[in-house]
Design a protein around this motif. Structure first.
Motif, PDB file in Angstrom:
ATOM      1  N   VAL A 344      -1.714  11.254   2.321  1.00 43.07           N
ATOM      2  CA  VAL A 344      -0.490  10.795   1.044  1.00 43.07           C
ATOM      3  C   VAL A 344       0.131   9.281   0.786  1.00 43.07           C
ATOM      4  O   VAL A 344      -0.456   8.252   0.318  1.00 43.07           O
ATOM      5  N   ALA A 345       0.598   8.608   2.171  1.00 39.13           N
ATOM      6  CA  ALA A 345       0.970   7.349   2.244  1.00 39.13           C
ATOM      7  C   ALA A 345       0.135   6.180   2.081  1.00 39.13           C
ATOM      8  O   ALA A 345      -0.484   5.452   1.338  1.00 39.13           O
ATOM      9  N   GLY A 346      -1.407   6.701   3.027  1.00 34.40           N
ATOM     10  CA  GLY A 346      -2.767   5.835   2.988  1.00 34.40           C
ATOM     11  C   GLY A 346      -3.379   5.525   0.733  1.00 34.40           C
ATOM     12  O   GLY A 346      -3.670   4.781   0.786  1.00 34.40           O
ATOM     13  N   GLY A 347      -2.932   6.780   0.777  1.00 33.32           N
ATOM     14  CA  GLY A 347      -3.535   7.404  -0.486  1.00 33.32           C
ATOM     15  C   GLY A 347      -2.394   6.155  -1.700  1.00 33.32           C
ATOM     16  O   GLY A 347      -3.099   5.918  -2.539  1.00 33.32           O
ATOM     17  N   ALA A 348      -1.195   6.383  -1.461  1.00 36.78           N
ATOM     18  CA  ALA A 348      -0.442   5.731  -2.484  1.00 36.78           C
ATOM     19  C   ALA A 348      -0.555   4.413  -2.591  1.00 36.78           C
ATOM     20  O   ALA A 348      -0.512   3.504  -3.175  1.00 36.78           O
ATOM     21  N   ASP A 349      -0.695   3.448  -1.349  1.00 38.94           N
ATOM     22  CA  ASP A 349      -0.919   2.579  -1.029  1.00 38.94           C
ATOM     23  C   ASP A 349      -2.312   2.203  -1.100  1.00 38.94           C
ATOM     24  O   ASP A 349      -2.304   0.971  -1.782  1.00 38.94           O
TER      25      ASP A 349
END
Length: 435
Positions: A344-349
């Motif tokens: 999720v963090a990687g997608g948002a970034d």
């Protein structure tokens, strides 16, 4: 319905519109994959030699000032000379430093300081390549395809960071450091193909020779460019307080277990998020409110980092592995949860990166684009290094779960406050790009 479904997927029109861009993308992707092998291998190598998380975090920190200087000067070079030639020369330096790492490993002459030194050279030269490449892309594609090109860059990041660290963990654990560095040397050759086949790309408009006057021009433009300046500040905030990469070796060694394999899997999870968000980026590229998109994406990122800290806290209390962990006995439930949160963090970034990159390439004039891209690369690459210092130092004096938990909360508070004070950023319209 079929049409709607296709619109949700990655836009491949940049490949058809510019074969030169397609070759550059392929070369950069393969070279980036090899570069990630080396980044993770050096981290594991230093940890193997020192058994110190702080020493791992210092890999990034010692290279910060040289990288800043190289990024700024590289941007000035990109605004004064043929950008193809500048990128080729910088790529040659990256190639030589990677080959030196392989030679030292094969001859067993490596030391902590040699790993630090070659990492500095590698990151400095690579920052010049990245700054110049980013200034080249808008010359190869029409403006309306720049969001799609930025999403394709997310695919690149996803491939190289998702496969690279996982492969690095496996290679280090099975065949050792020398072979891992050597694979990077081979993959690096693809970058030259992508750059060599480019046409000559001379900056448009007034050319300012590299030096203090050129740098002052770039800084003066940035002072006037409120939207560009704020996106820099938001990205630095997210990367400073929400970048737990330096903690991964210790997390794999002592907190969640699994050793180098866990280190690679956690790093790959972040990249998997970037890959998936780019794969389904069709509608992302059509969203015009890029400032608002950056804000929302970073808030999701900060929230995910808070949850990641909570997962580590659970691991510290033995949840999921009451009898303890080791390299051969990992805490599978918490590792799986950590992977999901980092996806999720990687997608948002990556969503934030798509909008930030498009804003940079659309709103900044070509004559100054190299210098602004140089500053942009310093922010993108320098932020995680400051973040490594934050995470490594705080984890050393407290515990492994505390830096991401506190950092995620700080991201949420700081980003919300800064954007609220800048209504023009939320009003940014991609059809009328205002720097």
């Amino acid at each position: 319905m079929a049409r709607l479904s296709r619109d949700q997927f990655l836009d491949l029109r940049p490949f058809r519109a510019s074969p030169a861009f397609a070759r550059l993308w392929i070369g950069s992707t393969l070279a980036g994959l090899g570069g990630q092998l080396t980044i993770v291998a050096v981290m594991l190598h230093v940890y193997d030699l020192t058994q110190s998380t702080f020493a791992v975090s210092m890999i990034a920190v010692v290279g910060l000032v040289p990288m800043v200087i190289a990024g700024l000067y590289g941007g000035m070079l990109a605004d004064a000379f043929d950008r193809r030639l500048v990128a080729l020369l910088a790529a040659s330096i990256t190639f030589v430093s990677t080959a030196a790492l392989a030679i030292l490993a094969w001859t067993q002459l490596e030391s902590v300081w040699s790993l630090y030194t070659l990492s500095i050279v590698n990151s400095a030269a690579n920052s010049v390549v990245l700054a110049t490449r980013s200034a080249i892309v808008p010359r190869l594609l029409p403006r309306q395809l720049l969001p799609a090109a930025a999403a394709l860059q997310g695919i690149t990041v996803g491939i190289m960071v998702m496969a690279g660290p996982a492969l690095a963990g496996v290679l280090v654990a099975t065949v050792g450091y020398a072979w891992t560095y050597s694979v990077d040397v081979v993959l690096m050759t693809s970058l030259f193909l992508g750059l060599w086949t480019l046409p000559r790309i001379v900056p448009e408009g007034e050319i300012v020779r590299p030096g203090l006057e050129s740098l002052r021009d770039g800084i003066a433009f940035l002072r006037r460019a409120a939207n560009i300046r704020l996106q820099y500040i938001l990205d630095i905030t997210a990367m400073t307080f929400g970048q737990p990469l330096a903690l991964f070796p210790a997390i794999g060694a002592v907190l969640l277990g699994g050793g180098p394999i866990t280190t690679g899997v956690l790093t790959a999870a972040f990249a998997a998020g970037a890959f998936l968000s780019s794969l389904f980026s069709g509608r992302i590229g059509r969203y015009r409110a890029h400032g608002l998109g950056i804000e929302l994406a970073i808030l999701v990122y900060g929230g995910a980092i808070v949850v990641f800290g909570g997962v580590l806290l659970a691991g510290a209390f033995g949840v999921g592995a009451p009898t303890g962990v080791s390299e051969t006995s990992p805490n599978i439930p918490l590792i799986a949860l950590a992977v999901l949160v980092l996806v999720v963090a990687g997608g948002a970034d990556n969503v934030s990166a798509i909008y930030r990159s498009t804003m940079m390439q659309s709103a900044v004039p070509d004559s100054i684009r190299g210098r602004l891209q140089g500053i942009f690369i310093v922010v993108v690459a320098g932020g995680p290094r400051v973040g490594a210092l934050y995470a490594g130092t705080l984890a050393t004096v407290t515990t492994l779960w505390f830096p991401p938990l506190l950092g995620g909360l700080l991201i949420l508070a700081i980003v919300t406050t800064l954007v609220r004070l800048s209504p023009g950023f939320r009003a940014y319209d991609a059809d009328n790009p205002v720097p």
